[in-house]
Design an enzyme around this catalytic site. Structure first.
Site, PDB file in Angstrom:
ATOM      1  N   ASN A 135       0.877  -1.174   0.000  1.00  0.00           N
ATOM      2  CA  ASN A 135       0.000   0.000   0.000  1.00  0.00           C
ATOM      3  C   ASN A 135       0.915   1.226   0.000  1.00  0.00           C
ATOM      4  O   ASN A 135       1.508   1.562   1.025  1.00  0.00           O
ATOM      5  CB  ASN A 135      -0.887  -0.040   1.254  1.00  0.00           C
ATOM      6  CG  ASN A 135      -1.722   1.220   1.413  1.00  0.00           C
ATOM      7  OD1 ASN A 135      -1.753   2.074   0.520  1.00  0.00           O
ATOM      8  ND2 ASN A 135      -2.396   1.343   2.548  1.00  0.00           N
ATOM      9  N   LYS A 164       0.163   4.243  -0.222  1.00  0.00           N
ATOM     10  CA  LYS A 164      -0.454   5.427   0.392  1.00  0.00           C
ATOM     11  C   LYS A 164      -0.220   6.650  -0.500  1.00  0.00           C
ATOM     12  O   LYS A 164      -0.232   6.504  -1.724  1.00  0.00           O
ATOM     13  CB  LYS A 164       0.071   5.603   1.825  1.00  0.00           C
ATOM     14  CG  LYS A 164      -0.104   4.305   2.639  1.00  0.00           C
ATOM     15  CD  LYS A 164       0.105   4.465   4.113  1.00  0.00           C
ATOM     16  CE  LYS A 164      -0.129   3.127   4.809  1.00  0.00           C
ATOM     17  NZ  LYS A 164      -0.024   3.191   6.253  1.00  0.00           N
ATOM     18  N   HIS A 219      -9.504   1.148   5.251  1.00  0.00           N
ATOM     19  CA  HIS A 219      -8.222   1.375   5.939  1.00  0.00           C
ATOM     20  C   HIS A 219      -8.442   2.365   7.084  1.00  0.00           C
ATOM     21  O   HIS A 219      -9.236   3.303   6.948  1.00  0.00           O
ATOM     22  CB  HIS A 219      -7.194   1.915   4.941  1.00  0.00           C
ATOM     23  CG  HIS A 219      -5.794   1.859   5.471  1.00  0.00           C
ATOM     24  ND1 HIS A 219      -5.327   2.760   6.399  1.00  0.00           N
ATOM     25  CD2 HIS A 219      -4.779   0.995   5.236  1.00  0.00           C
ATOM     26  CE1 HIS A 219      -4.063   2.450   6.700  1.00  0.00           C
ATOM     27  NE2 HIS A 219      -3.712   1.382   6.011  1.00  0.00           N
ATOM     28  N   GLU A 274      -6.723   4.756   8.021  1.00  0.00           N
ATOM     29  CA  GLU A 274      -6.438   6.145   7.652  1.00  0.00           C
ATOM     30  C   GLU A 274      -7.625   6.789   6.939  1.00  0.00           C
ATOM     31  O   GLU A 274      -7.743   8.012   6.898  1.00  0.00           O
ATOM     32  CB  GLU A 274      -5.156   6.202   6.800  1.00  0.00           C
ATOM     33  CG  GLU A 274      -3.924   5.973   7.678  1.00  0.00           C
ATOM     34  CD  GLU A 274      -2.715   5.431   6.957  1.00  0.00           C
ATOM     35  OE1 GLU A 274      -2.650   5.483   5.722  1.00  0.00           O
ATOM     36  OE2 GLU A 274      -1.810   4.919   7.659  1.00  0.00           O
ATOM     37  N   GLU A 325      -5.139  -4.915  10.678  1.00  0.00           N
ATOM     38  CA  GLU A 325      -4.089  -3.921  10.906  1.00  0.00           C
ATOM     39  C   GLU A 325      -4.357  -3.200  12.226  1.00  0.00           C
ATOM     40  O   GLU A 325      -5.169  -2.256  12.260  1.00  0.00           O
ATOM     41  CB  GLU A 325      -4.072  -2.889   9.773  1.00  0.00           C
ATOM     42  CG  GLU A 325      -3.799  -3.468   8.405  1.00  0.00           C
ATOM     43  CD  GLU A 325      -3.236  -2.425   7.443  1.00  0.00           C
ATOM     44  OE1 GLU A 325      -2.147  -2.660   6.920  1.00  0.00           O
ATOM     45  OE2 GLU A 325      -3.861  -1.375   7.249  1.00  0.00           O
ATOM     46  N   GLY A 358       2.926   2.156  10.907  1.00  0.00           N
ATOM     47  CA  GLY A 358       3.945   3.194  10.791  1.00  0.00           C
ATOM     48  C   GLY A 358       4.659   3.537  12.084  1.00  0.00           C
ATOM     49  O   GLY A 358       5.308   4.577  12.180  1.00  0.00           O
ATOM     50  N   SER A 377       3.745  -2.213  10.293  1.00  0.00           N
ATOM     51  CA  SER A 377       5.193  -2.305  10.511  1.00  0.00           C
ATOM     52  C   SER A 377       5.793  -3.655  10.122  1.00  0.00           C
ATOM     53  O   SER A 377       6.732  -4.118  10.760  1.00  0.00           O
ATOM     54  CB  SER A 377       5.537  -1.955  11.966  1.00  0.00           C
ATOM     55  OG  SER A 377       5.141  -0.633  12.267  1.00  0.00           O
TER      56      SER A 377
HETATM   57  P1  13P Z   1       3.258   0.339   7.650  1.00  0.00           P
HETATM   58  O1  13P Z   1       3.744  -0.971   7.028  1.00  0.00           O
HETATM   59  O2  13P Z   1       3.993   1.531   7.142  1.00  0.00           O
HETATM   60  O3  13P Z   1       3.178   0.241   9.131  1.00  0.00           O
HETATM   61  O4  13P Z   1       1.742   0.537   7.120  1.00  0.00           O
HETATM   62  C1  13P Z   1       0.843  -0.498   7.245  1.00  0.00           C
HETATM   63  C2  13P Z   1      -0.383  -0.146   6.510  1.00  0.00           C
HETATM   64  O5  13P Z   1      -1.124   0.732   6.904  1.00  0.00           O
HETATM   65  C3  13P Z   1      -0.669  -0.872   5.262  1.00  0.00           C
HETATM   66  O6  13P Z   1      -1.954  -0.627   4.799  1.00  0.00           O
END
Ligand code: 13P
Length: 254
Positions: free
Chosen positions: A10, A12, A93, A95, A165, A171, A211
Site C-alpha cells: 500500500n 499510500k 483502511h 487512515e 491492521e 507506521g 510495521s
Molecule cells: P506500515 O507498514 O507503514 O506500518 O503501514 C501499514 C499499513 O497501513 C498498510 O496498509
C-alpha cells in the site's frame, strides 16, 4: 488448494512517475517468486502506468467511491478503477476511517460497488491501542468487520481478502505479538466461516499489516491463519518489499 500467500504494498500518498522504476523492479522480482502473489496499490495517478508495464504483479487502488458515477467532485469510482487496470481495491483502511470519517456502512457500500465493478476487495479492520488495552480488541474487530462486509458475496475466497491492521502498529515500528496475531486471525477465521460457510470461510486470506519489514516478516507470516501481509512503508522500495515476499515464499515451502 490453499491460495498462495498474498503480499500487498500500500503505497499510500507516495509516488510520482519516478517511482515506476521501483514498480518495474518489483515486477521483475515477482516473476522469480511465483509461489507468492505480489500486488501493489499505488496512488490513483500511477494505477494505469503500472498496469501497462506490469507482467506479473497485480495493481489495485487504495479506495473508491460507493457510487458508479455522478456529481462527486474529486472522487473516483470502482468502474473507473477497473477501466484503469485495477484488479482490487483496499477498503476500510484506518487512515480512511479515522482521517475521512468513513463508517462501517459506507465501507460496506464501497465494497458492494467494488464487487459490482468486478474488483476484488481487501477489507481492513483493526483496533486502537485504547481498545486493546481495555481488552476489547477481538470484539471490536469482529463487529467492525461484520458490519463492513456486504451480504452474499459470491466466490468469497477469490474475491475477498481481510487485512487485520492494529492501528497502533501502523507506521510505528511496533508489531503485535505472534500470540495476539494468532488469536485475532483465529477469531476472524471463525467469523468468516460463520458468514461464508466452511469451504470459502477457511480459504479467504487474512493478511496482517502494521510495521511489517523483511526482518519480522518470516515470524509473522508463519503464524497460523496469516495468509500474507499488507505493507506500507516497506513496500516503497523493491529491495525491502521483495524481502518480505521472499520470506512469504520460504514460509510456504516450509
Ligand atoms: P506500515 O507498514 O507503514 O506500518 O503501514 C501499514 C499499513 O497501513 C498498510 O496498509
Amino acid at each position: 488448494m490453499p491460495l498462495r500467500p498474498y503480499i500487498v504494498g500500500n503505497w499510500k500518498m507516495h509516488g510520482t512517475r519516478a517511482m515506476l522504476s521501483e514498480a518495474r523492479a518489483i515486477d521483475r522480482a515477482a516473476q522469480r517468486h511465483m509461489k507468492v502473489e505480489v500486488a501493489i496499490a499505488p496512488p490513483y495517478t500511477l494505477i494505469h502506468p503500472v498496469h501497462r508495464e506490469a507482467e506479473q504483479i497485480v495493481v489495485g487502488a487504495q479506495d473508491c467511491h460507493d457510487q458508479e458515477s455522478g456529481a462527486h467532485t474529486g472522487e473516483v469510482s470502482a468502474p473507473m478503477l477497473a477501466d484503469a487496470g485495477a484488479k482490487f481495491v483496499i477498503l476500510g483502511h484506518s487512515e480512511r476511517r479515522q482521517g475521512h470519517g468513513e463508517n462501517d456502512a459506507l465501507v460496506r457500500d464501497k465494497a458492494q460497488a467494488a464487487f459490482n465493478a468486478g474488483l476484488r476487495v481487501i477489507m481492513c479492520c483493526g483496533e486502537t491501542e485504547k481498545t486493546r488495552d481495555a481488552g476489547r480488541a477481538v470484539a471490536h474487530v469482529k463487529k467492525q468487520l461484520k458490519a463492513s462486509l456486504p451480504e452474499g458475496i459470491e466466490d468469497a475466497a477469490e474475491k475477498l481478502t481481510v487485512a487485520y491492521e492494529p492501528i497502533w502498529a501502523i507506521g510505528t515500528g511496533k508489531t503485535a505479538t505472534t500470540d495476539d496475531i494468532a488469536e485475532m486471525h483465529g477469531e476472524i477465521r471463525k467469523l468468516l466461516i460463520t458468514l461464508f460457510g466452511e469451504e470459502a470461510g477457511s480459504e479467504i486470506r487474512i493478511l496482517y499489516g502494521g510495521s511489517v519489514k523483511p526482518e519480522n516478516a518470516g515470524e509473522i507470516l508463519s503464524v497460523t491463519d496469516v495468509g500474507g501481509a499488507l505493507v506500507g512503508g516497506a513496500s516503497l522500495t523493491a529491495d525491502s518489499f521483495m524481502g518480505i515476499a521472499l520470506a512469504a515464499g520460504e514460509t510456504e515451502e516450509g
